[in-house]
Write a protein that holds these residues in place. Sequence first.
Motif, PDB file in Angstrom:
ATOM      1  N   LEU A 140      -7.219  12.495  -7.555  1.00  0.00           N
ATOM      2  CA  LEU A 140      -7.217  11.396  -6.592  1.00  0.00           C
ATOM      3  C   LEU A 140      -6.962  10.061  -7.279  1.00  0.00           C
ATOM      4  CD1 LEU A 140     -10.156  12.583  -4.363  1.00  0.00           C
ATOM      5  CD2 LEU A 140      -7.797  12.293  -3.631  1.00  0.00           C
ATOM      6  N   ARG A 141      -7.472   9.954  -8.493  1.00  0.00           N
ATOM      7  CA  ARG A 141      -7.240   8.701  -9.215  1.00  0.00           C
ATOM      8  C   ARG A 141      -5.761   8.523  -9.518  1.00  0.00           C
ATOM      9  NH1 ARG A 141     -11.867   7.557 -13.706  1.00  0.00           N
ATOM     10  NH2 ARG A 141     -10.545   5.794 -14.242  1.00  0.00           N
ATOM     11  N   PRO A 146      -5.825   8.376   5.428  1.00  0.00           N
ATOM     12  CA  PRO A 146      -5.138   8.009   4.176  1.00  0.00           C
ATOM     13  C   PRO A 146      -4.739   6.549   4.128  1.00  0.00           C
ATOM     14  CG  PRO A 146      -3.603   9.015   5.696  1.00  0.00           C
ATOM     15  CD  PRO A 146      -4.876   8.863   6.435  1.00  0.00           C
ATOM     16  N   GLY A 160       0.736   9.769   6.343  1.00  0.00           N
ATOM     17  CA  GLY A 160      -0.470  10.025   7.120  1.00  0.00           C
ATOM     18  C   GLY A 160      -0.235   9.802   8.594  1.00  0.00           C
ATOM     19  N   ASP A 169      -8.684  -1.220  -4.855  1.00  0.00           N
ATOM     20  CA  ASP A 169      -8.002  -2.271  -5.625  1.00  0.00           C
ATOM     21  C   ASP A 169      -8.436  -3.652  -5.152  1.00  0.00           C
ATOM     22  OD1 ASP A 169      -6.839  -0.054  -6.573  1.00  0.00           O
ATOM     23  OD2 ASP A 169      -4.767  -0.578  -6.061  1.00  0.00           O
ATOM     24  N   ILE A 175       2.224   6.591   1.439  1.00  0.00           N
ATOM     25  CA  ILE A 175       1.195   7.569   1.817  1.00  0.00           C
ATOM     26  C   ILE A 175       0.685   7.280   3.224  1.00  0.00           C
ATOM     27  CG2 ILE A 175      -1.140   8.368   1.265  1.00  0.00           C
ATOM     28  CD1 ILE A 175      -0.339   8.043  -1.691  1.00  0.00           C
ATOM     29  N   MET A 176       0.547   5.993   3.535  1.00  0.00           N
ATOM     30  CA  MET A 176       0.141   5.638   4.887  1.00  0.00           C
ATOM     31  C   MET A 176       1.138   6.177   5.899  1.00  0.00           C
ATOM     32  SD  MET A 176      -1.157   1.691   4.472  1.00  0.00           S
ATOM     33  CE  MET A 176      -1.213   1.300   6.206  1.00  0.00           C
ATOM     34  N   ALA A 214     -11.336  14.427  -8.578  1.00  0.00           N
ATOM     35  CA  ALA A 214     -11.425  12.982  -8.752  1.00  0.00           C
ATOM     36  C   ALA A 214     -10.273  12.479  -9.605  1.00  0.00           C
ATOM     37  CB  ALA A 214     -12.764  12.608  -9.383  1.00  0.00           C
ATOM     38  N   GLN A 251      -6.227   3.245   0.588  1.00  0.00           N
ATOM     39  CA  GLN A 251      -5.937   3.044  -0.831  1.00  0.00           C
ATOM     40  C   GLN A 251      -5.976   1.590  -1.282  1.00  0.00           C
ATOM     41  OE1 GLN A 251      -2.345   5.613  -1.185  1.00  0.00           O
ATOM     42  NE2 GLN A 251      -3.544   6.480  -2.843  1.00  0.00           N
ATOM     43  N   LEU A 255      -0.780  12.465  11.625  1.00  0.00           N
ATOM     44  CA  LEU A 255      -1.721  12.226  12.716  1.00  0.00           C
ATOM     45  C   LEU A 255      -1.030  12.269  14.073  1.00  0.00           C
ATOM     46  CD1 LEU A 255      -4.110   9.431  11.394  1.00  0.00           C
ATOM     47  CD2 LEU A 255      -4.323  11.898  11.254  1.00  0.00           C
ATOM     48  N   TYR A 303       1.281   3.132  -1.771  1.00  0.00           N
ATOM     49  CA  TYR A 303       0.238   3.178  -0.759  1.00  0.00           C
ATOM     50  C   TYR A 303       0.870   3.206   0.632  1.00  0.00           C
ATOM     51  CZ  TYR A 303      -3.016   1.684  -4.463  1.00  0.00           C
ATOM     52  OH  TYR A 303      -3.750   1.599  -5.589  1.00  0.00           O
ATOM     53  N   ALA A 304       1.864   2.347   0.820  1.00  0.00           N
ATOM     54  CA  ALA A 304       2.519   2.269   2.121  1.00  0.00           C
ATOM     55  C   ALA A 304       3.179   3.601   2.455  1.00  0.00           C
ATOM     56  CB  ALA A 304       3.553   1.147   2.120  1.00  0.00           C
ATOM     57  N   GLY A 351      -2.077   2.057  -7.879  1.00  0.00           N
ATOM     58  CA  GLY A 351      -2.111   0.607  -7.966  1.00  0.00           C
ATOM     59  C   GLY A 351      -0.827  -0.029  -7.469  1.00  0.00           C
ATOM     60  N   VAL A 352       0.172   0.792  -7.120  1.00  0.00           N
ATOM     61  CA  VAL A 352       1.441   0.246  -6.649  1.00  0.00           C
ATOM     62  C   VAL A 352       1.439   0.224  -5.122  1.00  0.00           C
ATOM     63  CG1 VAL A 352       3.938   0.529  -6.704  1.00  0.00           C
ATOM     64  CG2 VAL A 352       2.552   1.197  -8.670  1.00  0.00           C
ATOM     65  N   ALA A 353       1.599  -0.953  -4.560  1.00  0.00           N
ATOM     66  CA  ALA A 353       1.444  -1.119  -3.120  1.00  0.00           C
ATOM     67  C   ALA A 353       2.473  -0.296  -2.344  1.00  0.00           C
ATOM     68  CB  ALA A 353       1.560  -2.590  -2.744  1.00  0.00           C
ATOM     69  N   ILE A 355      -3.311   9.507  -7.621  1.00  0.00           N
ATOM     70  CA  ILE A 355      -2.652   9.018  -6.409  1.00  0.00           C
ATOM     71  C   ILE A 355      -2.893   7.522  -6.280  1.00  0.00           C
ATOM     72  CG2 ILE A 355      -2.584   9.230  -3.903  1.00  0.00           C
ATOM     73  CD1 ILE A 355      -3.548  12.104  -4.258  1.00  0.00           C
ATOM     74  N   GLN A 356      -4.071   7.086  -6.728  1.00  0.00           N
ATOM     75  CA  GLN A 356      -4.417   5.665  -6.677  1.00  0.00           C
ATOM     76  C   GLN A 356      -3.655   4.942  -7.789  1.00  0.00           C
ATOM     77  OE1 GLN A 356      -6.673   4.807  -4.300  1.00  0.00           O
ATOM     78  NE2 GLN A 356      -6.521   2.623  -4.738  1.00  0.00           N
ATOM     79  N   VAL A 366     -15.137  18.889  -8.825  1.00  0.00           N
ATOM     80  CA  VAL A 366     -15.222  17.496  -8.364  1.00  0.00           C
ATOM     81  C   VAL A 366     -14.479  16.590  -9.333  1.00  0.00           C
ATOM     82  CG1 VAL A 366     -16.800  15.564  -8.019  1.00  0.00           C
ATOM     83  CG2 VAL A 366     -17.351  17.796  -7.076  1.00  0.00           C
TER      84      VAL A 366
END
Lengths: 477, 653
Positions: free
Chosen positions: B621-622, A222, B639, A229, B635-636, B618, A225, B643, B632-633, B627-629, B624-625, B614
Motif C-alpha cells: 500500500l505504501r 480509493p 475507483g 500527504d 486511482i480515483m 502495508a 490518497q 463504483l 492519485y487522480a 506521492g505523485v498527485a 501505491i502511495q 499485514v
Amino acid sequence: MHIDFFGSLPLLVIWLALGAIGIAIQAFVRNNTRLVFGYYSGTLVITALLALITSAHKGTTFGGMISIGGFANYFDVLFCGAGLLAMFAARPYLQRENSELDEFYTMLVSAVSGMMLMAHANNLLVLFVGIELMSISFYIMAGFLRTNIRSIEAALKYFLLGAFATGFLVYGMSLIYGATGSLQYDVIASVIGENRSQFPTLLAIGAVFLAVALSFKIAAFPFHQWAPDVYEGSPTVVTAFMSTAGKAAAFSAFIAVFAVLMPASSLMTPQLQLMLAAVAAITMLVGNVTAVAQTNVKRMLAYSSIAHAGYLLMGIVANGEAGYSAITFYVTSYTFMQLGAFVVVGILERGNEENLQIDDYAGLAKREPVLAFIMAVFMFSLAGIPPFAGFFGKYLLFVAAIESGYTWLTIVAVVSSVVSAYFYLGLVVKMYFTEPHKEHSHVSPGLAGITLFVTVAVSIVLGLFTSQLLSIFGTWW
Amino acid sequence: MNYAALIPLFPLIGFVIVAFFGKRLKNEKLIGGIASTAILASFVTAVMVFVGLTNRPEDDRSVIVHVYSWIATGSFSVDVAYQFDQLSILFTLIITGIGFLIHVYSIGYMHGDAGFPRFFAYLNLFVFMMLNLVLASNFLLTFLGWEGVGLASYLLIGFWYDRKFEGTRITWTGDAAMKAFVVNRIGDFGVLLAMFMLFNQFGTLDYATINAQAPGVLTAGGTAVTLITLLLFLGCAGKSAQIPLGVWLPDAMAGPTPVSALIHAATMVTSGIFLIARTNVLFAMSPTTMAVVTGVGITTALIAGTIGIAQRDIKKVLAYSTVSQLGFMFAALGVGAFTAGVFHVMTHAFFKALLFLGAGSVIHGMHHEQDIMKMGGLRKYMPITYRTFFIGTLAISGIPFLSGFFSKDEILWFAFLNGSPVLWGIGAVAAFTTAFYMWRVLSLTFNGTERFDHHHLHPHESPATMTIPLIVLAVLSVFGGLLGVPHVIGHALHFPNLLEHWLEPVFATGMSMLTAHGGDHTSTEVILMTASTVLAILGILLARRIYANGLETASGIAARFTGVYQLLLNKYYVDEVYQMFIAGPILALSRDAMWKIVDVIVIDGAVNGSARIVGASATALRKIQSGVAQNYALIMMAGIVVLVAMVVIPMLR
C-alpha cells in the motif's frame, strides 16, 4: 423570498462577523493579531450559543434553501467548538513557528462557516457553496507555513485533487437535477421515494458521483490518497482541525444527502448501500493496515483518521436513524480525541520535522507525565477501549450495522479494530515502557493546554454518560 | 431519598482531591483530614438514610435511587442505580463508620511515611468501591465495586512495595499483593460466569427483578440454580478467603496495619457474605450449594483456627482468626441463618478492627516488630492499647454479654438446629481454638517477661489519633451485641432481637423456601450456650496456664508434639501443596507445552504470519502511495468507474 431571521441567526452572525466587521478590522488596525484572535474566538462562542438557543426552532429559511434547527444546529455547535479548540492550539504553535498572521484565524472561521452551510443545506447548490467555502479555506491553511516546502506541496496537492473531486460533485448534482428536475432536497426525496424519475440510471450515476465527492472529503478509499500527504505536510494544528471538523462536516452532509438519496422504497438503495459498505470495509482495512507500517506519528494518525472514516461510513450504510445517531455520537467523540492527539503531536514537535518519529516518544511518561497520560487516553479512546468515548461510538455503529443486516461489515470492522490496537497501544508502550534515547527540552503547551483539557474531559465524559448524551442527541433530530 | 446517592460520592471526591492535589498540600493533617471528612460525610448521610428508612413502613424499606443509565442499547442496559434497603444500609454504616475510625487512626499510624497522600487516596478509593459493591442495585455495578476493591486491596497490600515480606515463595510485599490478586481472579471468574448465566436466564442483572422472579424462572434444586450459586460462591470464597481460595489473606498482612483492619478484617472480606445475603433467594433454592457453603465454612473455621495457634506474627494470628470467623459466617448462611451470619459480620467488624488496630498500635510502639515471641510485658508501656485489646480478646472469645458471644452463639445454635450436632461440635471446637490463640497473643504480647532488647527498643503508647478509635471500637465491641440478643435471653429480659426484626423482610423469601425447622428448643439452646461458653473459658484458662510464665511450657509442648506443631506452623503445608500440585504443574505446562510448543510454534507462527501479511500489505500500500498527485487522480478515476459499475450494472439487468 421567505427569511426566518430568528432561525438564521447563527449563520447571519458568523457571516456578518466575517464579511463585514472582521475584514474591516484587518484592513484598518495594525498589529492586530491579538485583537483578531480574540474577536474570532468571541465570534465562535456567540455563534455556538445562538445555535444552541435556536436549536428547537426547526424549519427552513432563505426560500427553503437552508434548513434550520435540529441536527444542523448540533453540528454548528460541534464545528464552533472544534474551531475554538483549534484556535487555542494554533496560537502557541504558530508563534513558535514564527508564522502567526491574523489571516489564519479568518480562514479558520471561514472554514467553520462553510461547514455550517454544509450541515444546514437543503439544496444541492448550497451544499456546493458550503463545501467549496470550507475546502478553499483548508487549501490556504494547509499551505500556511509559506517557507516550508512540504506545507506548500500539501496545499497544492490538496487543491489539485480537491478540484478534481469537485468536478464530480457538480457533475453528480447536474445529473440528479436532470433526473429529478430539482436541486431541493425534499423534492428530490419525493421523486426518488416514489420511483418517479424518468432516468433512473442517470440518477444512480449522479448519486454515485455525490458519494465519490463526499468520500473524497472524508478520505475514504480509493479517494483517500491525498490525506496522508496533506495531513503530514500541513501545519499540525491545521491537520488537527481539518481531519476532525472537516470530516464531521462532510458527514453532516453525507447524512443529509443520503437520507434523501437512499429512501427505503427506492430501487437503487440496496446497490448504493452495498457500494458504500464495500468502500467502508476497504477504507478501514487500508487505513489501519497502512498505519501499522508508519514510523512517523503524524502520518500514523493520518492513516488512523482514514480508518475512522471507514467506521463512520457504517452508519450511512445502516441507512436509518440508529445509524445517523451513531455517526453523530462517534463523529463527536472522534473530533475531540483525534484533535487532541494531533495537538499533543503539535506541542511536542519542533520545526524541521523534529520529534515526529514514534521513537521520539520513547519514555515520554518520564519526561512529560501529564502529556503522556493525555496522549494515552486519546490512544485508548481511538483504539476503542472502554470506558472511553471511542468504545461506545464504535459499539453504536456496530450495532446499527448488524441490525441493518451488514454483519460481515461489522466483522471486518472488528478485525480492523484489532489491527488498530497494535499501533495505538504500541505508542502507549513506547511512551511508558521504554527509555528516552536522547535529550529533550521541556515543552509548555500554553493556550493549547485548554484544548487538551477539554478534549480529554470530553473523551472521558462521553464514555461515562453515553446514554444521557444519546438521549440529548435524540432531541436534536 | 435521592440525597442517598451522595454516600458513595463523598469518598470519590476525597479520592480525587487527595490523589491529584495530595502531594501539593504537603500538610499531613490536612490530607488526612480531607480523606477522613469524606468518609465521615458518607457516614452521616448513611445515618440520615437509615433514619429515613426506619420512618417508612416495614414492607416498604427498599428504595432504589437511579443515578443514571450508563449503557442502554437494545436488550442490554446498565444503570448506575443504588439500592438502599435494610441489608445495604447496615453494611454501609459498618463500612463508613469503621472506615472513618480507621482513617483517623491512620493519620497517626502513617505519620511521616513518604507515601502519606498516596495511602489516603487509595483508602478513599477503596471505600468508594466498597460502597458501590454493597449499594449497587444490579450485579454489574456490584461487580465493578468487587473488582475495584480488589484493585484497591492490591495497591494497599503492596503499598510498601520496596519492603521485604516473608512467606511461602514470597519475598517482597509486591509478591503478596500479586498473590492476593491472582487468587481472587479465580473467584471473580466464577462471579462473571454466574452473571452471564443469570443474564441468560433473566434478561436482566437487577437484584430486585432476579430475587422476585427467581422462584418462577428457575426450578428449586435444579442444575441451573445450583451451578449459578456454586459459581457465585466460588467468587465469595475468593473474596472472603475460604477454602480452597483462602491462602492469600495471611500474606495480605504485608500491607500497613490499618489496611488489614479495614480491608482484610472489617469490610472487603465480608463481601462474600454480603453477596450471598443479597442473593439469598437463589441460594435458598439450591440445597446442594447450601450444603457446600456450610461444609466449606465450618471446615475453614476449624482449620484456620488451629493454624492460628502456632503463628508467631501477631498480624498473621489475627489473619487466620479472620479466616476462621468468616468460616463461621458462611456456616451460618449455609444453614439458612442469614441474619446470624450478617450479625456476626457486624460484631466481627467491631472486635476484629479493634484487635487489628491494637496490633497496629503495638507494632507502631515497638518500631515495626511483629513477632510476638519478641514482645511481652508491654502492658505497662501501653495501658490503653492493652485494655482495649483485652476487651477485644474477650469479645472474640465469646465471653457472655460481649458482642461476640451473642453472634457466635446464634450461629452455633442454628448450626445445631438446622444442621446437626456434629456441625455444632466442630463449631464449638473452633470457638475453643479462637479463645485459646487470642489469649496466647494477649499473654505473649502484654504479659510476662519482656523479651525485647531494651537498649534498642523503647516501647511507647500511641498518639491520641490512634487510641481514640481503639476506645470507640472497644465500646462497640462490648455493647454491639445488644442489637441481636437471642430470643432465649431476650425473652426473659423483654429485650427484642432488633437486628433480626430489621433484616426480616430482606430474607423473607429466601427463608420461606428453606425447609422449616422449628420447635421449642429454648432449654437446649441454653444448654448449648453454656457448653460453648465453658469451652471458651477453658480455652482461655489453658492458654493462661501455658503462656503465663513465658515460653518454657509452650516450647516444651511444641517439642513433645513436633509433628503437629510443624504442621500447624506451616499452615498444613497448603501453600506447598498448591505449589506442588497446582502452581508447579501449571508453570511446567505453560513453560514446556504452552510456551515452547503452542506459543512459539502455533501462536507466534500465526501472529508472525499475520504480521507478515499485514506488513507485506502495508508495504504494497505504501508503494501505491507514491506521492505523485497524477497517480492519485488516476486511482480515483479507476475507483469511480468501479463504483459506478457496482451500482449501475445490477440496475440494467
